[in-house]
Write a protein that holds these residues in place. Structure first.
Motif, PDB file in Angstrom:
ATOM      1  N   GLN A 278      35.262  29.022  45.588  1.00 40.86           N
ATOM      2  CA  GLN A 278      35.979  29.728  44.529  1.00 40.86           C
ATOM      3  C   GLN A 278      35.741  31.236  44.573  1.00 40.86           C
ATOM      4  OE1 GLN A 278      38.021  28.022  42.082  1.00 40.86           O
ATOM      5  NE2 GLN A 278      37.813  26.540  43.727  1.00 40.86           N
ATOM      6  N   HIS A 279      35.529  31.798  45.728  1.00 36.61           N
ATOM      7  CA  HIS A 279      35.178  33.215  45.820  1.00 36.61           C
ATOM      8  C   HIS A 279      36.170  34.120  45.100  1.00 36.61           C
ATOM      9  CE1 HIS A 279      33.801  37.043  47.263  1.00 36.61           C
ATOM     10  NE2 HIS A 279      35.027  37.286  47.691  1.00 36.61           N
ATOM     11  N   TYR A 280      37.448  33.944  45.321  1.00 32.07           N
ATOM     12  CA  TYR A 280      38.428  34.863  44.741  1.00 32.07           C
ATOM     13  C   TYR A 280      38.646  34.620  43.263  1.00 32.07           C
ATOM     14  CZ  TYR A 280      38.769  36.809  49.264  1.00 32.07           C
ATOM     15  OH  TYR A 280      38.429  37.443  50.428  1.00 32.07           O
ATOM     16  N   HIS A 281      38.403  33.408  42.798  1.00 31.28           N
ATOM     17  CA  HIS A 281      38.340  33.178  41.361  1.00 31.28           C
ATOM     18  C   HIS A 281      37.180  33.989  40.786  1.00 31.28           C
ATOM     19  CE1 HIS A 281      40.877  29.668  42.306  1.00 31.28           C
ATOM     20  NE2 HIS A 281      41.237  29.706  41.039  1.00 31.28           N
ATOM     21  N   ASP A 282      36.063  34.005  41.512  1.00 31.11           N
ATOM     22  CA  ASP A 282      34.877  34.753  41.078  1.00 31.11           C
ATOM     23  C   ASP A 282      35.140  36.258  41.070  1.00 31.11           C
ATOM     24  OD1 ASP A 282      33.530  32.337  40.867  1.00 31.11           O
ATOM     25  OD2 ASP A 282      32.489  32.559  42.792  1.00 31.11           O
TER      26      ASP A 282
ATOM     27  N   ARG B  80      36.887  40.943  35.149  1.00 33.13           N
ATOM     28  CA  ARG B  80      37.425  40.785  33.796  1.00 33.13           C
ATOM     29  C   ARG B  80      36.650  41.585  32.745  1.00 33.13           C
ATOM     30  NH1 ARG B  80      37.951  35.502  34.013  1.00 33.13           N
ATOM     31  NH2 ARG B  80      39.896  35.762  35.124  1.00 33.13           N
ATOM     32  N   PRO B  81      35.314  41.474  32.650  1.00 28.23           N
ATOM     33  CA  PRO B  81      34.619  42.242  31.602  1.00 28.23           C
ATOM     34  C   PRO B  81      34.677  43.748  31.839  1.00 28.23           C
ATOM     35  CG  PRO B  81      33.053  40.919  32.878  1.00 28.23           C
ATOM     36  CD  PRO B  81      34.421  40.548  33.334  1.00 28.23           C
ATOM     37  N   GLU B  82      34.722  44.161  33.105  1.00 28.70           N
ATOM     38  CA  GLU B  82      34.832  45.590  33.399  1.00 28.70           C
ATOM     39  C   GLU B  82      36.174  46.127  32.920  1.00 28.70           C
ATOM     40  OE1 GLU B  82      34.080  45.814  37.597  1.00 28.70           O
ATOM     41  OE2 GLU B  82      31.962  45.291  37.350  1.00 28.70           O
TER      42      GLU B  82
ATOM     43  N   LEU C 286      36.878  48.915  29.787  1.00 20.95           N
ATOM     44  CA  LEU C 286      37.685  50.125  29.995  1.00 20.95           C
ATOM     45  C   LEU C 286      38.954  50.074  29.153  1.00 20.95           C
ATOM     46  CD1 LEU C 286      38.013  52.820  31.398  1.00 20.95           C
ATOM     47  CD2 LEU C 286      39.047  51.607  33.345  1.00 20.95           C
ATOM     48  N   ARG C 287      39.580  48.911  29.076  1.00 21.11           N
ATOM     49  CA  ARG C 287      40.808  48.750  28.279  1.00 21.11           C
ATOM     50  C   ARG C 287      40.544  49.091  26.816  1.00 21.11           C
ATOM     51  NH1 ARG C 287      42.173  43.792  29.773  1.00 21.11           N
ATOM     52  NH2 ARG C 287      41.056  42.820  28.061  1.00 21.11           N
ATOM     53  N   GLN C 288      39.350  48.784  26.310  1.00 23.14           N
ATOM     54  CA  GLN C 288      39.017  49.121  24.926  1.00 23.14           C
ATOM     55  C   GLN C 288      38.927  50.629  24.722  1.00 23.14           C
ATOM     56  OE1 GLN C 288      35.458  46.826  24.198  1.00 23.14           O
ATOM     57  NE2 GLN C 288      36.616  44.957  23.781  1.00 23.14           N
ATOM     58  N   MET C 289      38.574  51.349  25.762  1.00 21.91           N
ATOM     59  CA  MET C 289      38.448  52.800  25.666  1.00 21.91           C
ATOM     60  C   MET C 289      39.799  53.507  25.824  1.00 21.91           C
ATOM     61  SD  MET C 289      35.286  53.232  24.983  1.00 21.91           S
ATOM     62  CE  MET C 289      35.230  55.002  25.092  1.00 21.91           C
ATOM     63  N   ILE C 290      40.687  52.934  26.639  1.00 24.53           N
ATOM     64  CA  ILE C 290      41.982  53.568  26.908  1.00 24.53           C
ATOM     65  C   ILE C 290      43.112  52.530  26.803  1.00 24.53           C
ATOM     66  CG2 ILE C 290      41.164  55.558  28.246  1.00 24.53           C
ATOM     67  CD1 ILE C 290      41.691  53.900  30.816  1.00 24.53           C
ATOM     68  N   PRO C 291      43.300  51.978  25.617  1.00 23.57           N
ATOM     69  CA  PRO C 291      44.281  50.892  25.475  1.00 23.57           C
ATOM     70  C   PRO C 291      45.710  51.304  25.816  1.00 23.57           C
ATOM     71  CG  PRO C 291      43.551  51.642  23.319  1.00 23.57           C
ATOM     72  CD  PRO C 291      42.668  52.310  24.345  1.00 23.57           C
TER      73      PRO C 291
ATOM     74  N   GLY D 251      40.003  43.055  44.599  1.00 22.61           N
ATOM     75  CA  GLY D 251      40.560  42.686  43.297  1.00 22.61           C
ATOM     76  C   GLY D 251      42.074  42.604  43.339  1.00 22.61           C
ATOM     77  N   CYS D 252      42.701  43.562  44.022  1.00 21.39           N
ATOM     78  CA  CYS D 252      44.162  43.550  44.161  1.00 21.39           C
ATOM     79  C   CYS D 252      44.602  42.350  44.989  1.00 21.39           C
ATOM     80  CB  CYS D 252      44.642  44.828  44.852  1.00 21.39           C
ATOM     81  SG  CYS D 252      44.201  46.355  44.002  1.00 21.39           S
ATOM     82  N   ILE D 253      43.883  42.104  46.067  1.00 18.06           N
ATOM     83  CA  ILE D 253      44.194  40.952  46.917  1.00 18.06           C
ATOM     84  C   ILE D 253      44.114  39.670  46.097  1.00 18.06           C
ATOM     85  CG2 ILE D 253      43.312  39.533  48.816  1.00 18.06           C
ATOM     86  CD1 ILE D 253      42.521  42.246  50.188  1.00 18.06           C
ATOM     87  N   ALA D 254      43.019  39.494  45.358  1.00 16.95           N
ATOM     88  CA  ALA D 254      42.841  38.276  44.568  1.00 16.95           C
ATOM     89  C   ALA D 254      43.940  38.136  43.518  1.00 16.95           C
ATOM     90  CB  ALA D 254      41.466  38.270  43.907  1.00 16.95           C
TER      91      ALA D 254
END
Length: 120
Positions: free
Chosen positions: A5-9, A15-17, A21-26, A65-68
């Motif tokens: 499950q590497h790419y799921h990982d 996700r948390p990163e 960041l999304r919370q800072m610049i929604p 990340g883009c590949i996954a």
């Protein structure tokens, strides 16, 4: 790169990163999400083709990340292993040796999300 499950990982790790960041610049993330949805919507090109294009750009950029993300999107949109492999072949033609590395990663990601195993 070990593990079934590497790419799921990869996506789970990011996700948390992204959330922080999304919370800072929604507004930026809202804009990015809007352009992503508009860009990937079916039109003259299908979502499947657009996801394959995005996956190959991830290969050229060396972005796991883009590949996954786009391998998952391509699999969900119904791309086949043959279509993914041919799209990866174009990235190798355009980017050379580095694309053989990230292309192999992309094919592993695609087959993981498609629920198949890559031929060895």
């Amino acid at each position: 790169m070990d593990g079934e499950q590497h790419y799921h990982d990869v996506l789970a790790e990011l996700r948390p990163e992204h959330r922080a960041l999304r919370q800072m610049i929604p507004e930026v993330y809202q804009g990015f999400n809007a352009i992503s949805e508009a860009s990937l919507a079916d039109g003259a090109l299908s979502r499947k083709v657009k996801e394959l294009i995005a996956m190959t750009i991830g290969i050229v950029q060396g972005c796991d990340g883009c590949i996954a993300s786009h391998a998952k999107g391509a699999a969900r949109a119904g791309a086949t292993q043959e279509e993914a492999a041919e799209a990866i072949g174009v990235s190798i033609m355009m980017h050379g040796g580095p694309a053989t590395i990230y292309g192999a990663r992309a094919f592993s990601a695609f087959t993981e999300f498609a629920g198949k195993t890559a031929a060895t």
